[in-house]
Write a protein that holds these residues in place. Structure first.
Motif, PDB file in Angstrom:
ATOM      1  N   VAL A 185       0.830  -1.210   0.000  1.00 14.26           N
ATOM      2  CA  VAL A 185       0.000   0.000   0.000  1.00 14.26           C
ATOM      3  C   VAL A 185       0.861   1.256   0.000  1.00 14.26           C
ATOM      4  N   GLU A 186       0.337   2.290  -0.661  1.00 13.16           N
ATOM      5  CA  GLU A 186       0.993   3.592  -0.730  1.00 13.16           C
ATOM      6  C   GLU A 186       0.060   4.617  -0.099  1.00 13.16           C
ATOM      7  N   TYR A 187       0.446   5.097   1.050  1.00 13.28           N
ATOM      8  CA  TYR A 187      -0.390   6.025   1.801  1.00 13.28           C
ATOM      9  C   TYR A 187      -0.328   7.441   1.227  1.00 13.28           C
ATOM     10  N   VAL A 188      -1.362   8.218   1.512  1.00 16.67           N
ATOM     11  CA  VAL A 188      -1.408   9.637   1.155  1.00 16.67           C
ATOM     12  C   VAL A 188      -1.534  10.429   2.447  1.00 16.67           C
ATOM     13  N   ASN A 189      -0.608  11.346   2.703  1.00 17.12           N
ATOM     14  CA  ASN A 189      -0.608  12.027   4.000  1.00 17.12           C
ATOM     15  C   ASN A 189      -1.874  12.842   4.243  1.00 17.12           C
ATOM     16  N   GLN A 190      -2.547  13.272   3.179  1.00 16.06           N
ATOM     17  CA  GLN A 190      -3.777  14.049   3.350  1.00 16.06           C
ATOM     18  C   GLN A 190      -4.864  13.255   4.072  1.00 16.06           C
ATOM     19  N   MET A 191      -4.777  11.937   4.012  1.00 13.57           N
ATOM     20  CA  MET A 191      -5.798  11.096   4.637  1.00 13.57           C
ATOM     21  C   MET A 191      -5.607  10.979   6.153  1.00 13.57           C
ATOM     22  N   PHE A 192      -4.419  11.340   6.638  1.00  9.29           N
ATOM     23  CA  PHE A 192      -4.177  11.334   8.097  1.00  9.29           C
ATOM     24  C   PHE A 192      -3.230  12.472   8.442  1.00  9.29           C
ATOM     25  N   PHE A 193      -3.543  13.638   7.901  1.00  8.26           N
ATOM     26  CA  PHE A 193      -2.634  14.779   7.936  1.00  8.26           C
ATOM     27  C   PHE A 193      -2.269  15.217   9.349  1.00  8.26           C
ATOM     28  N   ASP A 194      -3.211  15.127  10.275  1.00  6.95           N
ATOM     29  CA  ASP A 194      -2.950  15.592  11.646  1.00  6.95           C
ATOM     30  C   ASP A 194      -2.464  14.466  12.549  1.00  6.95           C
ATOM     31  N   LYS A 195      -2.096  13.321  11.970  1.00 13.37           N
ATOM     32  CA  LYS A 195      -1.706  12.164  12.774  1.00 13.37           C
ATOM     33  C   LYS A 195      -0.235  11.782  12.609  1.00 13.37           C
ATOM     34  N   ALA A 196       0.536  12.617  11.920  1.00 13.79           N
ATOM     35  CA  ALA A 196       1.915  12.256  11.602  1.00 13.79           C
ATOM     36  C   ALA A 196       2.760  11.959  12.842  1.00 13.79           C
TER      37      ALA A 196
END
Length: 325
Positions: A76-87
């Motif tokens: 899988v290739e994640y997109v940071n916009q989908m969990f932007f505040d969870k980094a």
């Protein structure tokens, strides 16, 4: 000296042993034969569901790995916009990792957007953009990824060469941080000058770091996207292949449009594009690449999940053709 003639029984024993050895050898060769490439899933394929828009079926980011596995996909290739505040949320990232492991899925990379321009003309802003990406490098380590995908954006008002110089500087400095973590920093042809193959390969040479690379997107080759002027995608892909690390993005649009079995088409006005997947995959395989190719569906004819399934079908059929050649 006399020589003894082997008995018929002994002859049959020798023949049987030789046959068994040949079968065993053939079996080993078949088992050792690598598949032409692997198939992964880019989270952007589900962006309508993730963002709960355009009437798509709502999707929770934490279910991404489960959805990928439902298609028989193990990368899988994640997109940071989908969990932007969870980094930097250790508990949340831990849950993501748990979901990966539970589904038997490998996290490959995080596509990073909305963190500033790595080629910003302002030194302070460029430094801030580099700093903004550090948390995503750390998140990628937590998730077992090999890369983060970044954008080599600069100031469109500047010259071709000046933008190249600034983007290369930002990339090199970010790669110094990535190297400490054993990660790659890969750039996607993702708008602006990055969609111009000549410019992006020039950036790679100027960035001059073992950790920098390209994540080719089959469908993002332009010299002027606003005018719909294309950079030849086959030429661009060939130019990019020496810089590919461990992934690439198989952009797909509408299938079964009458263009041909392995053709996918973007039919939006001003962005019309027809891609020959067989020709693209042939370029990839002939370049010696056999890693993951990530499905990134953006069509409108099919639902997101149907589009993913149809793209995987095309890739699976091409894998079979290559394996049988």
């Amino acid at each position: 000296m006399t020589t003894s003639t082997p008995s018929r029984r002994h002859f049959l024993q020798l023949a049987s042993a030789a046959f068994a050895a040949s079968v065993s050898s053939g079996t080993v060769r078949a088992a050792d034969k690598k598949e032409p490439f692997k198939i992964s899933l880019a989270e952007w394929s589900l962006n309508k569901g993730m963002f709960k828009r355009d009437g798509a079926e709502p999707i929770d980011h934490l279910d991404f790995c489960k959805i990928a596995r439902s298609f028989g996909i193990d990368g899988v290739e994640y997109v940071n916009q989908m969990f932007f505040d969870k980094a930097t949320d250790a508990a949340y990232l831990g849950e993501m990792k748990k979901r990966q492991e539970g589904e038997g899925v490998q996290g490959l990379l995080i596509m990073c957007d909305r963190e500033g321009n790595l080629g910003d003309a302002d030194d302070a802003k460029r430094a801030k953009t580099i700093e903004n990406h550090l948390k995503w490098l750390d998140a990628a380590v937590t998730l077992g990824c090999h890369s983060i995908r970044v954008n080599a954006a600069s100031d469109a008002k500047l010259s071709f060469e000046e933008q190249m110089k600034l983007a290369a500087d930002g990339l090199h400095r970010l790669c110094l941080e990535a190297d400490k973590r054993g990660l790659f920093v890969v750039v996607e042809n993702h708008g602006g000058l990055s969609s111009n193959g000549l410019w992006l390969t020039g950036v790679m040479k100027a960035a001059d770091h073992k950790r920098v690379g390209i994540l080719p997107d089959f469908g993002n080759f332009y010299t002027d996207r606003a005018k719909g002027e294309l950079y030849n995608p086959y030429k661009g892909l060939r130019e990019f292949m020496p810089w590919v690390k461990k992934g690439m993005s198989a952009k797909a649009y509408d299938w079964d449009t009458g263009a041909g079995k392995f053709y996918t088409e973007d039919r939006r006005e001003g962005r019309e594009m027809t891609l020959d997947y067989q020709r693209l995959i042939d370029i990839v395989v002939k370049a010696g690449y056999n890693g993951y190719i990530g499905i990134e569906y953006e069509g409108s004819k099919h639902s997101e999940k149907d589009g993913i399934a149809r793209t995987k079908q095309a890739l699976d059929e091409l894998k079979a053709i290559i394996a049988g050649a």
